[in-house]
Design a protein around this motif. Structure first.
Motif, PDB file in Angstrom:
ATOM      1  N   GLY A 450       0.852  -1.105   0.049  1.00 41.74           N
ATOM      2  CA  GLY A 450      -0.097  -0.144  -0.115  1.00 41.74           C
ATOM      3  C   GLY A 450       0.902   1.125   0.091  1.00 41.74           C
ATOM      4  N   TRP A 451       1.951   1.345   0.771  1.00 35.69           N
ATOM      5  CA  TRP A 451       2.699   2.680   0.949  1.00 35.69           C
ATOM      6  C   TRP A 451       3.452   2.491  -0.251  1.00 35.69           C
ATOM      7  CZ3 TRP A 451       1.174   5.923   4.038  1.00 35.69           C
ATOM      8  CH2 TRP A 451       0.548   5.770   5.268  1.00 35.69           C
ATOM      9  N   THR A 452       4.147   1.707  -0.713  1.00 32.56           N
ATOM     10  CA  THR A 452       5.032   1.876  -2.216  1.00 32.56           C
ATOM     11  C   THR A 452       4.031   2.294  -3.281  1.00 32.56           C
ATOM     12  OG1 THR A 452       4.476  -0.507  -2.586  1.00 32.56           O
ATOM     13  CG2 THR A 452       6.758   0.216  -1.553  1.00 32.56           C
ATOM     14  N   GLU A 453       2.731   1.847  -3.127  1.00 33.74           N
ATOM     15  CA  GLU A 453       1.590   2.182  -4.512  1.00 33.74           C
ATOM     16  C   GLU A 453       1.689   3.671  -4.064  1.00 33.74           C
ATOM     17  OE1 GLU A 453      -2.614   1.023  -6.118  1.00 33.74           O
ATOM     18  OE2 GLU A 453      -1.717   0.032  -4.466  1.00 33.74           O
ATOM     19  N   MET A 454       1.135   4.087  -2.961  1.00 30.94           N
ATOM     20  CA  MET A 454       0.941   5.439  -2.634  1.00 30.94           C
ATOM     21  C   MET A 454       2.168   6.397  -2.925  1.00 30.94           C
ATOM     22  SD  MET A 454      -1.006   5.468   1.045  1.00 30.94           S
ATOM     23  CE  MET A 454      -1.124   7.240   0.960  1.00 30.94           C
ATOM     24  N   ILE A 455       3.355   5.894  -2.935  1.00 27.24           N
ATOM     25  CA  ILE A 455       4.619   6.437  -3.289  1.00 27.24           C
ATOM     26  C   ILE A 455       4.793   6.747  -4.698  1.00 27.24           C
ATOM     27  CG2 ILE A 455       7.256   6.258  -3.537  1.00 27.24           C
ATOM     28  CD1 ILE A 455       7.171   4.908  -0.662  1.00 27.24           C
ATOM     29  N   ALA A 456       4.301   5.545  -5.379  1.00 30.29           N
ATOM     30  CA  ALA A 456       4.255   5.571  -6.953  1.00 30.29           C
ATOM     31  C   ALA A 456       3.441   6.596  -7.609  1.00 30.29           C
ATOM     32  CB  ALA A 456       3.990   4.094  -7.568  1.00 30.29           C
ATOM     33  N   ASP A 457       2.079   6.358  -6.880  1.00 29.12           N
ATOM     34  CA  ASP A 457       1.034   7.717  -7.175  1.00 29.12           C
ATOM     35  C   ASP A 457       1.543   8.923  -7.106  1.00 29.12           C
ATOM     36  OD1 ASP A 457      -0.648   5.480  -7.790  1.00 29.12           O
ATOM     37  OD2 ASP A 457      -1.692   5.634  -6.114  1.00 29.12           O
ATOM     38  N   GLU A 458       2.172   9.150  -6.051  1.00 30.38           N
ATOM     39  CA  GLU A 458       2.722  10.541  -5.910  1.00 30.38           C
ATOM     40  C   GLU A 458       3.788  11.206  -6.600  1.00 30.38           C
ATOM     41  OE1 GLU A 458       1.706  12.849  -3.685  1.00 30.38           O
ATOM     42  OE2 GLU A 458       0.158  11.666  -2.618  1.00 30.38           O
ATOM     43  N   LEU A 459       4.617  10.033  -7.060  1.00 36.12           N
ATOM     44  CA  LEU A 459       5.600  10.335  -8.076  1.00 36.12           C
ATOM     45  C   LEU A 459       5.051  10.467  -9.508  1.00 36.12           C
ATOM     46  CD1 LEU A 459       8.347   7.659  -6.975  1.00 36.12           C
ATOM     47  CD2 LEU A 459       8.408  10.024  -6.719  1.00 36.12           C
ATOM     48  N   ASP A 460       3.876   9.839  -9.643  1.00 36.41           N
ATOM     49  CA  ASP A 460       3.369   9.922 -11.093  1.00 36.41           C
ATOM     50  C   ASP A 460       2.659  11.372 -11.037  1.00 36.41           C
ATOM     51  OD1 ASP A 460       4.246   7.524 -11.818  1.00 36.41           O
ATOM     52  OD2 ASP A 460       2.392   6.449 -11.455  1.00 36.41           O
ATOM     53  N   GLY A 461       2.193  11.949  -9.811  1.00 36.87           N
ATOM     54  CA  GLY A 461       1.527  13.076 -10.022  1.00 36.87           C
ATOM     55  C   GLY A 461       2.465  14.376  -9.760  1.00 36.87           C
ATOM     56  N   PRO A 466       9.609  16.194   0.060  1.00 36.29           N
ATOM     57  CA  PRO A 466      10.626  15.280   0.846  1.00 36.29           C
ATOM     58  C   PRO A 466       9.762  14.837   2.295  1.00 36.29           C
ATOM     59  CG  PRO A 466      11.816  17.006  -0.120  1.00 36.29           C
ATOM     60  CD  PRO A 466       9.977  17.527  -0.336  1.00 36.29           C
ATOM     61  N   GLN A 467       9.063  15.639   2.874  1.00 34.10           N
ATOM     62  CA  GLN A 467       8.392  15.386   4.202  1.00 34.10           C
ATOM     63  C   GLN A 467       7.526  14.110   3.848  1.00 34.10           C
ATOM     64  OE1 GLN A 467       9.256  16.316   7.050  1.00 34.10           O
ATOM     65  NE2 GLN A 467       7.714  15.037   7.946  1.00 34.10           N
ATOM     66  N   THR A 468       6.678  14.206   2.782  1.00 37.66           N
ATOM     67  CA  THR A 468       5.882  12.835   2.672  1.00 37.66           C
ATOM     68  C   THR A 468       6.622  11.580   2.371  1.00 37.66           C
ATOM     69  OG1 THR A 468       4.203  14.608   1.769  1.00 37.66           O
ATOM     70  CG2 THR A 468       3.693  12.335   1.154  1.00 37.66           C
ATOM     71  N   ALA A 469       7.806  11.957   1.534  1.00 41.76           N
ATOM     72  CA  ALA A 469       8.429  10.772   1.056  1.00 41.76           C
ATOM     73  C   ALA A 469       8.955  10.014   2.280  1.00 41.76           C
ATOM     74  CB  ALA A 469       9.502  11.165   0.158  1.00 41.76           C
ATOM     75  N   ARG A 470       9.660  10.956   3.142  1.00 40.23           N
ATOM     76  CA  ARG A 470      10.116  10.501   4.450  1.00 40.23           C
ATOM     77  C   ARG A 470       9.084   9.874   5.194  1.00 40.23           C
ATOM     78  NH1 ARG A 470      13.292  15.240   4.219  1.00 40.23           N
ATOM     79  NH2 ARG A 470      11.842  16.296   5.378  1.00 40.23           N
ATOM     80  N   GLU A 471       7.939  10.262   5.232  1.00 38.82           N
ATOM     81  CA  GLU A 471       6.958   9.597   5.940  1.00 38.82           C
ATOM     82  C   GLU A 471       6.304   8.163   5.480  1.00 38.82           C
ATOM     83  OE1 GLU A 471       2.144  10.205   7.536  1.00 38.82           O
ATOM     84  OE2 GLU A 471       3.329  11.949   6.574  1.00 38.82           O
ATOM     85  N   PHE A 472       6.429   8.004   4.313  1.00 35.09           N
ATOM     86  CA  PHE A 472       5.905   6.923   3.504  1.00 35.09           C
ATOM     87  C   PHE A 472       6.925   5.954   3.569  1.00 35.09           C
ATOM     88  CE2 PHE A 472       3.245   9.095   0.250  1.00 35.09           C
ATOM     89  CZ  PHE A 472       2.187   9.289   1.237  1.00 35.09           C
ATOM     90  N   VAL A 473       8.478   6.307   3.529  1.00 35.57           N
ATOM     91  CA  VAL A 473       9.468   5.163   3.835  1.00 35.57           C
ATOM     92  C   VAL A 473       9.491   4.913   5.117  1.00 35.57           C
ATOM     93  CG1 VAL A 473      11.908   5.231   3.590  1.00 35.57           C
ATOM     94  CG2 VAL A 473      10.952   6.498   1.696  1.00 35.57           C
ATOM     95  N   ALA A 474       9.102   5.757   6.071  1.00 37.83           N
ATOM     96  CA  ALA A 474       9.249   5.197   7.444  1.00 37.83           C
ATOM     97  C   ALA A 474       8.086   4.172   7.721  1.00 37.83           C
ATOM     98  CB  ALA A 474       8.873   6.440   8.324  1.00 37.83           C
ATOM     99  N   ARG A 475       6.957   4.279   6.908  1.00 34.69           N
ATOM    100  CA  ARG A 475       5.984   3.288   7.120  1.00 34.69           C
ATOM    101  C   ARG A 475       6.397   2.088   6.333  1.00 34.69           C
ATOM    102  NH1 ARG A 475       1.473   4.876  10.206  1.00 34.69           N
ATOM    103  NH2 ARG A 475       1.098   7.038  10.045  1.00 34.69           N
ATOM    104  N   VAL A 476       7.118   1.914   5.436  1.00 32.53           N
ATOM    105  CA  VAL A 476       7.501   1.031   4.502  1.00 32.53           C
ATOM    106  C   VAL A 476       8.686   0.287   5.425  1.00 32.53           C
ATOM    107  CG1 VAL A 476       8.913  -0.128   2.806  1.00 32.53           C
ATOM    108  CG2 VAL A 476       7.182   1.795   2.408  1.00 32.53           C
ATOM    109  N   ARG A 477       9.528   0.895   6.178  1.00 34.70           N
ATOM    110  CA  ARG A 477      10.464   0.300   7.028  1.00 34.70           C
ATOM    111  C   ARG A 477       9.824  -0.208   8.063  1.00 34.70           C
ATOM    112  NH1 ARG A 477      15.083   5.252   7.063  1.00 34.70           N
ATOM    113  NH2 ARG A 477      16.089   4.763   4.830  1.00 34.70           N
TER     114      ARG A 477
END
Length: 656
Positions: A450-461, A466-477
């Motif tokens: 789910g989190w990696t899909e959200m990262i992909a959607d944000e990147l596509d959009g 950086p703050q959102t990316a760090r939050e998503f990566v923290a969730r994945v970790r």
């Protein structure tokens, strides 16, 4: 040449007595001729036959016979000898000298043996009587019968003794006792009895003592070997005929000399055959008795081996027939199917009729025993066995149909039972374990997806800051960390119950200090002196680390963890260790269940795999110890208490 000299010598020594007929009355040379060709000549024509013809003609000519009669008698002697050899080899092929290796030791062989001699010598007598009548004229019936009697008498005593002696001399050792069941003293007594009785019978002619002579033959036949019995008949026959020829004895007292000779000859033949019948019957009886003893010994040995093999089988084994009668059972079957008070009996068939599977009672057609008795082969049928007063057990049952008991007209089956209660429980545990693992691994994987899909959607959009990316990566970790922790616990759970124990002295205090330092909790973990234990240091470190890790983890928010480890001797062989914390505690209803796989008492508020305490219990149990969870008696928190073998007690026990 030896046979030729013997034949000629016996023929010349037994010259014709008055009224004897064509030839000599005492004719041992006839038996020598048959024995000669039987032992020396495999074919019907050869040097031995030619030599026999020559010496027979010489013997008949020397006795004063007419050349024509001498030639006829010679041809008849040789012809009947050859015919006797042919018939003996055909009718008695198992006898030594006739193509086989066996002695004359069975009555069933004696009949064709005597028949061969009677037929050959009877035809010889007939040919001789007819031939002499044609040459000299007159009736030769009495002479023919006398001819037959003396040749049969000679053959019975000479050929029998010769074959038995030859078989004994050529047979390998050990050989049968020559004296049979008797001893030297009895041989002397039997010989003396023979001499006395024959002396009285031949001296006291007017007294009817001839019947006593048969007693000597019976004595030798029943108590001594067949060879010795035949030699006795040979010597007695020579003596009887020799005395008769010289006018001594009851047979010489007959008015007609030729009739007296004939009676004497048939008397010798009778005692010879009687002795052989008794001796061979005794030999066969002894052989059958010996074979029976060997069979009984072999059966007892095979039964003992079978019982030992069956008794050593750890699986339960029974043989049962269609009536429920238990034919064979081993100790394991009694332990599995019985109530533990003794062996199973045919009346204790409750074990064969009270099986159920999947909670449903089995009817007669479903029971493995009934299926095997119907002829069906059963492999590994699992049923639940219920016996009053005992816990339920799961048995794996195999059944093999056995050959039908035709005597009692019953089917039989071999049943093998194996207790698979633990295996069944392990399979259920594994199935549950696999389900929980799949569920617990699926959750973090879903979160990562789910989190990696959200990262992909944000990147596509193009809206990923950086703050959102760090939050998503923290969730994945975080999700991958939970997976890593679960996989680590799964590996620890698997190895804690399978690896071999490497026992050595373990200092619990030093172990606690190392764990506290590794977790950077030296100021929050206190360890009092603990007696040394005998344990596997790797597994015990894992168990203590799990307990300390839980104590550090399960604390109320804002509370600093405080952990105390202490130990004491429990008797002479155990050490009791306590790990006390000030955490959130364990509800009373959960204190036993927390040691089950994947069970978490506080799963809503704290993350974890639910395997830590199950790993601890498995490790402690493998060291023959116990572990319990209680409330902290001095305040808030929990107390985990486990036992381990004391080092010095175990060392003393090993040294003893």
């Amino acid at each position: 040449m030896g046979f030729a000299v013997a034949y000629l010598a016996f023929a010349l020594l037994s010259r014709e007595a008055p009224g004897a007929g064509f030839d000599s009355v005492v004719r041992p040379a006839g038996g020598i001729a048959i024995l000669w060709l039987l032992l020396r000549q495999p074919g019907l024509a050869g040097l031995d036959t030619a030599l026999l013809t020559t010496v027979a003609y010489v013997a008949n000519s020397v006795t004063g016979a007419d050349p024509g009669v001498a030639a006829l008698i010679t041809a008849t002697n040789v012809g009947q000898s050859v015919l006797a050899v042919v018939l003996l080899r055909r009718w008695c092929p198992s006898l030594w000298g006739c193509g086989g290796t066996r002695p004359l030791d069975r009555p069933r062989v004696l009949a064709p043996y005597c028949a061969a001699l009677v037929v050959a010598l009877g035809l010889g007598a007939l040919v001789a009587a007819v031939g002499v009548a044609a040459i000299e004229g007159g009736e030769q019936t009495a002479e023919g019968i006398l001819w037959f009697g003396r040749n049969l008498c000679s053959a019975l005593v000479m050929v029998t003794a010769g074959l038995l002696l030859g078989q004994r001399l050529t047979s390998p050792r050990p050989r049968r006792r020559l004296l049979g069941e008797a001893g030297p003293v009895e041989l002397v007594a039997a010989t003396a009895f023979t001499v006395v009785m024959y002396g009285l019978a031949f001296v006291l002619v007017d007294e009817p003592l001839a019947f006593v002579l048969l007693a000597a033959t019976v004595w030798f036949a029943l108590r001594f070997s067949t060879l010795l019995s035949s030699l006795h008949s040979l010597l007695v026959g020579f003596a009887t005929l020799g005395l008769t020829v010289n006018g001594i004895g009851p047979f010489a007292a007959v008015e007609r000399t030729d009739l007296g000779y004939l009676v004497a000859q048939f008397f010798v033949a009778a005692i010879s055959v009687t002795g052989m019948i008794l001796a061979t019957g005794r030999d066969e009886r002894q052989a059958l008795s010996a074979e029976l003893r060997r069979s009984q010994e072999e059966a007892l040995y095979e039964a003992s081996v079978r019982d030992a093999v069956i008794g050593s089988i750890t699986e339960g084994l029974i043989v049962v027939d269609q009536t429920g009668e238990l034919l064979i059972q081993n100790g394991a079957a009694s332990a599995l199917l019985g109530d533990g008070t003794g062996p199973l009996t045919s009346d204790s068939r409750f074990a064969l009729s009270s099986w159920s599977i999947d909670g449903a009672e089995l009817d007669d057609s479903q029971r493995p025993t009934a299926r095997a008795l119907r002829g069906e082969t059963v492999h590994g049928a699992e049923v639940v066995l219920r016996i009053d007063g005992q816990p339920e057990r799961v048995l794996s049952i195999s059944g093999i149909p056995l050959p039908r008991d035709e005597i009692r007209n019953r089917s039989r089956a071999l049943m093998i039972f194996r207790d698979v209660t633990e295996e069944h429980a392990h399979r259920q545990e594994l199935a549950s374990f696999a389900g929980v693992v799949a569920h617990d691994l699926r959750n973090p994987l879903a979160a990562i997806d789910g989190w990696t899909e959200m990262i992909a959607d944000e990147l596509d959009g193009g809206d990923l800051d950086p703050q959102t990316a760090r939050e998503f990566v923290a969730r994945v970790r975080s999700s991958s960390g939970r997976m890593r922790e679960l996989i680590r616990d799964l590996l620890a759970h698997a190895t804690s119950g399978s690896r071999d124990l490497d026992l050595c002295p373990v200092d619990i205090g030093a172990l606690v200090a190392e764990i506290a330092a590794a977790r950077h909790a030296e100021d929050r973990v206190v360890c009092e002196p603990v007696p040394p234990v005998l344990a596997d240091p790797v597994l015990i470190r894992q168990a203590v680390d799990n307990l300390i890790g839980n104590a550090l983890k399960y604390v109320a928010p804002g509370v600093e963890p405080e952990i105390s480890v202490r130990g004491r001797r429990s008797g002479s062989r155990l050490v009791t260790v306590q790990v006390v914390d000030n955490g959130i505690g364990i509800p009373v209803a959960e204190r036993e269940r927390v040691f089950e796989e994947f069970h978490r008492a506080h799963y809503r508020d704290y993350e974890g795999s639910g395997l830590g305490l199950s790993i601890v219990r498995r490790i402690i149990t493998r060291h023959d110890g116990t572990i319990v969870a209680r409330a902290n008696p001095t305040g808030r928190g929990s107390l985990f208490e486990f036992t381990l073998p004391a080092y010095d007690a175990a060392a003393a026990q090993l040294g003893a």
